[in-house]
Design a protein around this motif. Structure first.
Motif, PDB file in Angstrom:
ATOM      1  N   SER A  12       0.834  -1.198   0.000  1.00 23.23           N
ATOM      2  CA  SER A  12       0.000   0.000   0.000  1.00 23.23           C
ATOM      3  C   SER A  12       0.864   1.240   0.000  1.00 23.23           C
ATOM      4  CB  SER A  12      -0.906   0.032   1.241  1.00 23.23           C
ATOM      5  OG  SER A  12      -1.752  -1.085   1.302  1.00 23.23           O
ATOM      6  N   HIS A  13       0.303   2.320  -0.537  1.00 18.40           N
ATOM      7  CA  HIS A  13       0.885   3.652  -0.393  1.00 18.40           C
ATOM      8  C   HIS A  13       0.130   4.333   0.741  1.00 18.40           C
ATOM      9  CE1 HIS A  13       3.236   3.393  -4.103  1.00 18.40           C
ATOM     10  NE2 HIS A  13       2.181   2.810  -4.643  1.00 18.40           N
ATOM     11  N   ALA A  18      -2.289  -0.890  -3.104  1.00 14.86           N
ATOM     12  CA  ALA A  18      -1.735  -0.819  -4.463  1.00 14.86           C
ATOM     13  C   ALA A  18      -1.586  -2.188  -5.115  1.00 14.86           C
ATOM     14  CB  ALA A  18      -0.371  -0.128  -4.436  1.00 14.86           C
ATOM     15  N   LEU A  19      -1.290  -3.209  -4.319  1.00 14.02           N
ATOM     16  CA  LEU A  19      -1.105  -4.565  -4.845  1.00 14.02           C
ATOM     17  C   LEU A  19      -1.932  -5.541  -4.030  1.00 14.02           C
ATOM     18  CD1 LEU A  19       2.793  -4.563  -5.247  1.00 14.02           C
ATOM     19  CD2 LEU A  19       1.108  -4.215  -7.077  1.00 14.02           C
ATOM     20  N   PRO A  54       7.060  -0.718   1.291  1.00 15.21           N
ATOM     21  CA  PRO A  54       6.900  -1.793   2.276  1.00 15.21           C
ATOM     22  C   PRO A  54       5.812  -2.783   1.862  1.00 15.21           C
ATOM     23  CG  PRO A  54       6.983   0.359   3.343  1.00 15.21           C
ATOM     24  CD  PRO A  54       6.853   0.623   1.876  1.00 15.21           C
ATOM     25  N   THR A  55       6.037  -4.040   2.207  1.00 20.03           N
ATOM     26  CA  THR A  55       5.083  -5.114   1.933  1.00 20.03           C
ATOM     27  C   THR A  55       4.176  -5.312   3.142  1.00 20.03           C
ATOM     28  OG1 THR A  55       6.620  -6.232   0.449  1.00 20.03           O
ATOM     29  CG2 THR A  55       4.883  -7.578   1.435  1.00 20.03           C
ATOM     30  N   ARG A  56       2.856  -5.365   2.894  1.00 20.08           N
ATOM     31  CA  ARG A  56       1.903  -5.619   3.981  1.00 20.08           C
ATOM     32  C   ARG A  56       1.739  -7.114   4.235  1.00 20.08           C
ATOM     33  NH1 ARG A  56      -3.066  -4.837   3.746  1.00 20.08           N
ATOM     34  NH2 ARG A  56      -3.363  -4.598   1.494  1.00 20.08           N
ATOM     35  N   GLU A  57       1.625  -7.870   3.156  1.00 23.09           N
ATOM     36  CA  GLU A  57       1.486  -9.320   3.245  1.00 23.09           C
ATOM     37  C   GLU A  57       2.253  -9.949   2.095  1.00 23.09           C
ATOM     38  OE1 GLU A  57      -2.523 -10.851   3.553  1.00 23.09           O
ATOM     39  OE2 GLU A  57      -3.234  -8.944   4.379  1.00 23.09           O
TER      40      GLU A  57
END
Length: 233
Positions: A12-13, A18-19, A54-57
């Protein structure tokens, strides 16, 4: 042989997603293009793989090693190279100084490494004493690619390398990347809207829509109808 694997990636931003669960893999010597319209998440995917976003998951692994929380510079040391859409560099330094800065950060680097990348981009040779900030867009992109190649990556990520560049320079960039791919077994992950070039360069493709993979496969197996749909993206 090095392998980059992305599994169930969410990013996310800030509070804006975002993904959504993106999967892909690429091996050293392989090639994959990421296709889609502006704003569908191509740059977000590249930035998440490199640790800029950064990656959330989900996970990003390199040769089976989890690098999801690793800073970008450590990923570069492990063999990932990145050419962002912004064509970053040191504007106040000359072309030669930009190349030397990268060379001096790599253990075991040789002066001949600079000669190798300049052979791929002969337009840069007469510009070695010129400040990078005074280069044209195509020249800056060639310098950005040359800088990335000097890190000796095993897998190279390129985000929209042809955007805003005249066709003759686009052809030179494609030729240089293919030459490095063929000669050194460089793996290529290419995000690109110039679909014709992307399909020529890549063995596999994924299509992003609203941050999700909506299509994927081997470029050689695309039917004329499917290729037409991709070209219309």
């Amino acid at each position: 042989m090095m392998e980059l694997t992305v599994t169930g990636l969410h990013a996310s931003h800030g509070r804006t997603p975002a993904l959504f669960g993106v999967d892909l893999s690429i091996t050293e010597g392989g090639s994959c293009c990421v296709l889609g319209r502006n704003g569908v998440g191509k740059t977000s995917l590249m930035n998440a793989i490199m640790g800029v976003l950064p990656t959330r998951e989900g996970t990003v692994t390199l040769d089976g090693r989890d690098i999801t929380r690793m800073p970008p510079w450590e990923r570069v040391r492990l063999g990932l190279g990145y050419i962002p859409q912004e064509r970053t560099g040191f504007a106040h330094l000359t072309v030669a100084e930009n190349l030397r800065v990268v060379l001096e950060t790599r253990p075991g680097a040789k002066r001949s490494d600079v000669d190798d990348v300049l052979d791929l981009f002969p337009r840069l040779k007469p510009l070695l004493k010129r400040a990078a900030g005074f280069l044209s867009g195509g020249q800056r992109q060639q310098l950005a690619i040359a800088r990335a190649l000097l890190t000796k990556p095993k897998i190279l990520l390129l985000d929209e390398p042809t955007e805003g560049i005249q066709p003759s320079i686009v052809a030179e960039i494609e030729e240089a990347i293919v030459a490095f791919h063929d000669r050194d077994g460089l793996g290529i992950l290419l995000a690109e809207q110039y679909v014709e070039m992307a399909l020529r360069m890549a063995e596999r493709y994924i299509v992003l829509e609203a941050g999700q993979v909506v299509s994927a496969g081997a470029t050689a197996e695309l039917s004329a109808e499917d290729a037409g749909k991709l070209l219309a993206i």
